[in-house]
Design a protein around this motif. Structure first.
Motif, PDB file in Angstrom:
ATOM      1  N   UNK A  89       0.862  -1.183   0.000  1.00 21.60           N
ATOM      2  CA  UNK A  89       0.000   0.000   0.000  1.00 21.60           C
ATOM      3  C   UNK A  89       0.899   1.234   0.000  1.00 21.60           C
ATOM      4  N   UNK A  90       0.616   2.157  -0.910  1.00 25.33           N
ATOM      5  CA  UNK A  90       1.330   3.429  -0.969  1.00 25.33           C
ATOM      6  C   UNK A  90       0.357   4.510  -0.519  1.00 25.33           C
ATOM      7  N   UNK A  91       0.758   5.264   0.501  1.00 28.10           N
ATOM      8  CA  UNK A  91      -0.090   6.323   1.042  1.00 28.10           C
ATOM      9  C   UNK A  91       0.650   7.650   0.944  1.00 28.10           C
ATOM     10  N   UNK A  92       0.025   8.603   0.252  1.00 26.08           N
ATOM     11  CA  UNK A  92       0.546   9.957   0.164  1.00 26.08           C
ATOM     12  C   UNK A  92      -0.215  10.787   1.189  1.00 26.08           C
ATOM     13  N   UNK A  93       0.524  11.569   1.980  1.00 18.38           N
ATOM     14  CA  UNK A  93      -0.129  12.295   3.068  1.00 18.38           C
ATOM     15  C   UNK A  93       0.567  13.612   3.352  1.00 18.38           C
ATOM     16  N   UNK A  94      -0.175  14.495   4.000  1.00 12.82           N
ATOM     17  CA  UNK A  94       0.363  15.771   4.473  1.00 12.82           C
ATOM     18  C   UNK A  94       0.211  15.787   5.985  1.00 12.82           C
ATOM     19  N   UNK A  95       1.325  16.018   6.683  1.00 18.17           N
ATOM     20  CA  UNK A  95       1.343  16.089   8.143  1.00 18.17           C
ATOM     21  C   UNK A  95       1.495  17.540   8.560  1.00 18.17           C
ATOM     22  N   UNK A  96       0.576  17.977   9.413  1.00 21.10           N
ATOM     23  CA  UNK A  96       0.640  19.310  10.002  1.00 21.10           C
ATOM     24  C   UNK A  96       0.571  19.136  11.514  1.00 21.10           C
ATOM     25  N   UNK A  97       1.323  19.974  12.233  1.00 25.41           N
ATOM     26  CA  UNK A  97       1.321  19.870  13.692  1.00 25.41           C
ATOM     27  C   UNK A  97       2.025  21.074  14.293  1.00 25.41           C
ATOM     28  N   UNK A  98       1.881  21.187  15.607  1.00 24.52           N
ATOM     29  CA  UNK A  98       2.670  22.128  16.387  1.00 24.52           C
ATOM     30  C   UNK A  98       3.839  21.344  16.971  1.00 24.52           C
ATOM     31  N   UNK A  99       5.031  21.883  16.811  1.00 28.14           N
ATOM     32  CA  UNK A  99       6.244  21.231  17.313  1.00 28.14           C
ATOM     33  C   UNK A  99       6.481  21.577  18.781  1.00 28.14           C
ATOM     34  N   UNK A 100       7.361  20.828  19.402  1.00 22.49           N
ATOM     35  CA  UNK A 100       7.671  21.028  20.821  1.00 22.49           C
ATOM     36  C   UNK A 100       8.165  22.445  21.103  1.00 22.49           C
ATOM     37  N   UNK A 101       8.861  23.086  20.140  1.00 20.10           N
ATOM     38  CA  UNK A 101       9.349  24.454  20.368  1.00 20.10           C
ATOM     39  C   UNK A 101       8.269  25.508  20.111  1.00 20.10           C
ATOM     40  N   UNK A 102       7.043  25.057  19.791  1.00 16.06           N
ATOM     41  CA  UNK A 102       5.933  25.971  19.579  1.00 16.06           C
ATOM     42  C   UNK A 102       5.713  26.361  18.130  1.00 16.06           C
ATOM     43  N   UNK A 103       6.663  25.998  17.273  1.00 16.73           N
ATOM     44  CA  UNK A 103       6.533  26.326  15.855  1.00 16.73           C
ATOM     45  C   UNK A 103       5.609  25.372  15.123  1.00 16.73           C
ATOM     46  N   UNK A 104       5.300  25.762  13.909  1.00 13.91           N
ATOM     47  CA  UNK A 104       4.404  25.011  13.046  1.00 13.91           C
ATOM     48  C   UNK A 104       5.220  24.007  12.215  1.00 13.91           C
ATOM     49  N   UNK A 105       4.585  22.904  11.831  1.00 14.76           N
ATOM     50  CA  UNK A 105       5.191  21.915  10.936  1.00 14.76           C
ATOM     51  C   UNK A 105       4.184  21.593   9.851  1.00 14.76           C
ATOM     52  N   UNK A 106       4.652  21.489   8.615  1.00 11.99           N
ATOM     53  CA  UNK A 106       3.786  21.180   7.480  1.00 11.99           C
ATOM     54  C   UNK A 106       4.659  20.546   6.399  1.00 11.99           C
ATOM     55  N   UNK A 107       4.471  19.249   6.166  1.00 11.77           N
ATOM     56  CA  UNK A 107       5.300  18.560   5.188  1.00 11.77           C
ATOM     57  C   UNK A 107       4.494  17.443   4.539  1.00 11.77           C
ATOM     58  N   UNK A 108       4.887  17.088   3.338  1.00 13.15           N
ATOM     59  CA  UNK A 108       4.241  16.005   2.611  1.00 13.15           C
ATOM     60  C   UNK A 108       5.090  14.746   2.685  1.00 13.15           C
ATOM     61  N   UNK A 109       4.398  13.610   2.721  1.00 14.03           N
ATOM     62  CA  UNK A 109       5.046  12.310   2.899  1.00 14.03           C
ATOM     63  C   UNK A 109       4.522  11.309   1.879  1.00 14.03           C
ATOM     64  N   UNK A 110       5.316  10.281   1.674  1.00 15.75           N
ATOM     65  CA  UNK A 110       4.878   9.104   0.940  1.00 15.75           C
ATOM     66  C   UNK A 110       5.330   7.905   1.761  1.00 15.75           C
ATOM     67  N   UNK A 111       4.391   7.039   2.091  1.00 22.09           N
ATOM     68  CA  UNK A 111       4.676   5.831   2.858  1.00 22.09           C
ATOM     69  C   UNK A 111       4.399   4.617   1.985  1.00 22.09           C
ATOM     70  N   UNK A 112       5.313   3.667   2.008  1.00 20.72           N
ATOM     71  CA  UNK A 112       5.099   2.395   1.324  1.00 20.72           C
ATOM     72  C   UNK A 112       5.016   1.331   2.416  1.00 20.72           C
TER      73      UNK A 112
END
Length: 147
Positions: A89-112
């Motif tokens: 299974x190949x899953x394309x995804x976008x992860x968004x979150x607040x990081x431990x230092x308080x900053x924002x995170x936004x990145x795209x991933x591909x999982x096999x």
């Protein structure tokens, strides 16, 4: 009733990952499962530097203890595509979150994902490592260059 289609196994697994329940998360993986990510990725560096997790227990610790210590709030995973061929299974995804230092995170991933008897045997994770690292450096109100 027949076996659960591999695509559904992975979609259900993501919901279980979000529970952070070690017993439920562990039940998704073979005992000898592996999770491989690019060397030097920002998440690995924020933890112990390990990009190749070996064994169910190590993966469970990452998903239930370490991941939430780095991505501390507002975690959302949006799937942009999920494709299955047999036990892969190949899953394309976008992860968004607040990081431990308080900053924002936004990145795209591909999982096999490679399945064995309905369990995850191997995960290969791909992401933009430079973009990920930039989010870890960025102040809470800024977006990294090129983002």
């Amino acid at each position: 009733m027949g076996a659960v289609p591999s695509k559904q196994v992975i979609m259900d697994a993501w919901r279980v990952f979000a529970t952070r329940d070690p017993g439920r998360v562990g039940a998704l993986f073979t005992p000898d499962a592996e999770w491989l990510a690019p060397p030097g990725n920002a998440t690995a560096l924020a933890l112990d530097g390990t990009h190749h997790l070996i064994g169910r227990d190590r993966i469970v610790r990452f998903l239930t203890e370490e991941f939430p210590a780095v991505f501390v709030d507002d975690v959302s995973v949006t799937f942009t595509g999920v494709h299955a061929d047999g036990d892969t299974v190949v899953a394309e995804a976008r992860l968004r979150a607040t990081l431990a230092h308080g900053g924002h995170y936004d990145n795209e991933y591909c999982f096999v994902f490679e399945l064995e008897s309905g369990l995850v045997r191997r995960v290969r994770e791909y992401m933009d490592t430079q973009r990920g690292a930039a989010w870890f450096r960025a102040p809470a109100t800024a977006e990294p260059a090129g983002g």
